[in-house]
Write a protein that holds these residues in place. Sequence first.
Motif, PDB file in Angstrom:
ATOM      1  N   PHE A  97      24.732  32.458  48.785  1.00 46.11           N
ATOM      2  CA  PHE A  97      25.186  33.801  48.405  1.00 46.11           C
ATOM      3  C   PHE A  97      26.221  33.671  47.290  1.00 46.11           C
ATOM      4  N   THR A  98      26.008  34.369  46.189  1.00 50.75           N
ATOM      5  CA  THR A  98      26.947  34.327  45.073  1.00 50.75           C
ATOM      6  C   THR A  98      27.677  35.670  44.949  1.00 50.75           C
ATOM      7  N   VAL A  99      28.785  35.644  44.222  1.00 46.62           N
ATOM      8  CA  VAL A  99      29.568  36.859  43.974  1.00 46.62           C
ATOM      9  C   VAL A  99      29.576  37.111  42.471  1.00 46.62           C
ATOM     10  N   PRO A 100      29.260  38.314  42.010  1.00 45.81           N
ATOM     11  CA  PRO A 100      29.276  38.609  40.571  1.00 45.81           C
ATOM     12  C   PRO A 100      30.628  38.294  39.941  1.00 45.81           C
ATOM     13  N   HIS A 101      30.601  37.840  38.688  1.00 47.73           N
ATOM     14  CA  HIS A 101      31.836  37.451  38.006  1.00 47.73           C
ATOM     15  C   HIS A 101      32.781  38.631  37.779  1.00 47.73           C
ATOM     16  N   SER A 102      32.275  39.834  37.914  1.00 50.52           N
ATOM     17  CA  SER A 102      33.154  41.007  37.765  1.00 50.52           C
ATOM     18  C   SER A 102      34.212  41.056  38.868  1.00 50.52           C
ATOM     19  N   TRP A 103      34.037  40.264  39.923  1.00 50.64           N
ATOM     20  CA  TRP A 103      35.027  40.193  41.002  1.00 50.64           C
ATOM     21  C   TRP A 103      36.042  39.082  40.795  1.00 50.64           C
ATOM     22  N   ASN A 104      35.886  38.262  39.766  1.00 48.65           N
ATOM     23  CA  ASN A 104      36.726  37.071  39.614  1.00 48.65           C
ATOM     24  C   ASN A 104      38.223  37.380  39.556  1.00 48.65           C
ATOM     25  N   LYS A 105      38.614  38.363  38.740  1.00 43.97           N
ATOM     26  CA  LYS A 105      40.041  38.664  38.591  1.00 43.97           C
ATOM     27  C   LYS A 105      40.653  39.131  39.906  1.00 43.97           C
ATOM     28  N   VAL A 106      39.908  39.952  40.637  1.00 45.35           N
ATOM     29  CA  VAL A 106      40.402  40.434  41.927  1.00 45.35           C
ATOM     30  C   VAL A 106      40.484  39.280  42.919  1.00 45.35           C
TER      31      VAL A 106
ATOM     32  N   PHE B  20      28.767  43.658  51.490  1.00 45.26           N
ATOM     33  CA  PHE B  20      29.960  43.195  50.772  1.00 45.26           C
ATOM     34  C   PHE B  20      30.747  44.377  50.203  1.00 45.26           C
ATOM     35  N   LEU B  21      30.048  45.299  49.535  1.00 52.51           N
ATOM     36  CA  LEU B  21      30.733  46.443  48.933  1.00 52.51           C
ATOM     37  C   LEU B  21      31.326  47.362  50.011  1.00 52.51           C
ATOM     38  N   ARG B  22      30.632  47.503  51.119  1.00 55.28           N
ATOM     39  CA  ARG B  22      31.185  48.309  52.221  1.00 55.28           C
ATOM     40  C   ARG B  22      32.462  47.687  52.766  1.00 55.28           C
ATOM     41  N   LEU B  23      32.453  46.381  53.000  1.00 63.68           N
ATOM     42  CA  LEU B  23      33.642  45.710  53.517  1.00 63.68           C
ATOM     43  C   LEU B  23      34.793  45.761  52.517  1.00 63.68           C
ATOM     44  N   ALA B  24      34.480  45.667  51.223  1.00 69.45           N
ATOM     45  CA  ALA B  24      35.525  45.746  50.198  1.00 69.45           C
ATOM     46  C   ALA B  24      36.196  47.117  50.216  1.00 69.45           C
ATOM     47  N   ARG B  25      35.420  48.163  50.426  1.00 71.81           N
ATOM     48  CA  ARG B  25      36.004  49.506  50.503  1.00 71.81           C
ATOM     49  C   ARG B  25      36.835  49.663  51.779  1.00 71.81           C
ATOM     50  N   GLU B  26      36.306  49.165  52.895  1.00 69.57           N
ATOM     51  CA  GLU B  26      37.004  49.317  54.171  1.00 69.57           C
ATOM     52  C   GLU B  26      38.314  48.532  54.207  1.00 69.57           C
ATOM     53  N   ARG B  27      38.368  47.403  53.532  1.00 71.69           N
ATOM     54  CA  ARG B  27      39.554  46.540  53.580  1.00 71.69           C
ATOM     55  C   ARG B  27      40.368  46.596  52.290  1.00 71.69           C
TER      56      ARG B  27
ATOM     57  N   ALA C 102      45.156  42.179  47.638  1.00 71.09           N
ATOM     58  CA  ALA C 102      46.352  42.160  46.792  1.00 71.09           C
ATOM     59  C   ALA C 102      45.989  42.353  45.324  1.00 71.09           C
ATOM     60  N   ALA C 103      45.436  43.516  45.028  1.00 71.39           N
ATOM     61  CA  ALA C 103      45.113  43.899  43.656  1.00 71.39           C
ATOM     62  C   ALA C 103      45.252  45.411  43.567  1.00 71.39           C
ATOM     63  N   SER C 104      45.370  45.932  42.355  1.00 70.48           N
ATOM     64  CA  SER C 104      45.537  47.375  42.196  1.00 70.48           C
ATOM     65  C   SER C 104      44.247  48.094  42.578  1.00 70.48           C
ATOM     66  N   ASP C 105      44.399  49.355  42.988  1.00 68.09           N
ATOM     67  CA  ASP C 105      43.222  50.147  43.356  1.00 68.09           C
ATOM     68  C   ASP C 105      42.241  50.270  42.199  1.00 68.09           C
ATOM     69  N   SER C 106      42.789  50.394  40.980  1.00 69.12           N
ATOM     70  CA  SER C 106      41.906  50.547  39.818  1.00 69.12           C
ATOM     71  C   SER C 106      41.086  49.284  39.576  1.00 69.12           C
ATOM     72  N   GLN C 107      41.697  48.103  39.792  1.00 67.88           N
ATOM     73  CA  GLN C 107      40.953  46.850  39.614  1.00 67.88           C
ATOM     74  C   GLN C 107      39.840  46.718  40.648  1.00 67.88           C
ATOM     75  N   ILE C 108      40.156  47.081  41.887  1.00 65.84           N
ATOM     76  CA  ILE C 108      39.149  46.994  42.950  1.00 65.84           C
ATOM     77  C   ILE C 108      38.018  47.981  42.699  1.00 65.84           C
ATOM     78  N   ASP C 109      38.381  49.216  42.334  1.00 59.70           N
ATOM     79  CA  ASP C 109      37.366  50.234  42.056  1.00 59.70           C
ATOM     80  C   ASP C 109      36.467  49.823  40.891  1.00 59.70           C
TER      81      ASP C 109
ATOM     82  N   SER D 271      29.941  45.908  39.685  1.00 58.18           N
ATOM     83  CA  SER D 271      29.012  45.076  40.466  1.00 58.18           C
ATOM     84  C   SER D 271      27.953  45.915  41.168  1.00 58.18           C
ATOM     85  N   GLY D 272      28.245  47.214  41.359  1.00 58.95           N
ATOM     86  CA  GLY D 272      27.274  48.086  41.995  1.00 58.95           C
ATOM     87  C   GLY D 272      26.021  48.287  41.169  1.00 58.95           C
ATOM     88  N   PHE D 273      26.139  48.092  39.845  1.00 54.15           N
ATOM     89  CA  PHE D 273      24.988  48.254  38.956  1.00 54.15           C
ATOM     90  C   PHE D 273      24.259  46.933  38.714  1.00 54.15           C
TER      91      PHE D 273
END
Length: 331
Positions: free
Chosen positions: A94-103, A195-202, A207-214, A220-222
């Motif tokens: 299972f891989t994670v898109p690079h758009s999540w790297n900074k977070v 993964f996206l559901r758990l990211a929203r729930e948690r 430890a990142a800003s809401d805007s970065q997480i959103d 990554s949703g696209f």
Amino acid sequence: MSSKTAFQQLFACSHYVPKNAYTQGVLSRIHHCHSKDLGYHCYQCNNEDCLHTHFQYHSCGNRHCPFCGTFKKDQWVEQRLADLFPTPYYHIVFTVPHSWNKVMMQSPGELYTILFDAASETLLGLGKNKDFMGATPGITAVLHTWGQKLEYHVHLHCVVSGGGVNRGQWVKAKRSNGKFLFPRAALRKNYKAIFLRLARERKQDIAASDSQIDTAIRISGFKNWKVYAKAPFGGPDQVLKYLGRYTHKTAITSYRIQAVEEGTVRFSYKDYADGNKTKSMVLNQNEFLRRFEQHILPKRFVRIRHYGLLTNRGKITRLNQIRENMGLEPV
């Protein structure tokens, strides 16, 4: 100069500044590995004509050290042998898109945990589906955060049994061709959604800003999330060979370090885009240490986890019951 000595000198002569006290401590331990700074045992031959004296310097024992962990790895692999059944085992990544790297770099512990939870929920959910298995498989998951060039590439290797247990009885997987345990389309779709559901729930724990997480969720949703369903292992020997090679190492092993000289580090890597050819890469010392530090795990973070019928609670009793039903010797 040996690769070990050269690698340790790298920490001594570099002006690289670690990002926090914890990673600084890890790098310091590696620098002093097998040196007098960590103590030693003194051995002397008891033959009066010899009386040769030998000093055995202690290892650092850090899990990130390229020169430590061989004994622990062999011991761990030996213990895993008792967990295997006479059934095919499948390798799923299972891989994670690079758009999540900074977070992820800001909150690695929380995001790595979400990765473990999303992958295990995906595999256990598909395992319980009667069209594929209708049972609970055994899963060993190993976190990797690196690529061959030490770049930041977060992914989870999973070894999954080609069968599972249902009400104490062993159930074989139902895929007739034996090449894949679960449909890749279902793996990708379910894993991405979980993964996206758990990211929203948690979200409040990250430890990142809401805007970065959103932003990470939106981008990554696209995307099409990659899940590699590799060919099944040929048998227990291949499973153990894989586990021994990939479970107890971090970022780079000692044999890949070819030279440390004139402020640079040269190491080997496999170029998967060019027929798995072995090539060499040269980085300046600070860049090498920066990449290496990215893969130092959070303090006390567990990077090897077990799920399904391999869950730790009651595991020995559960495995012995299954082995008894299969006519095998108990553990």
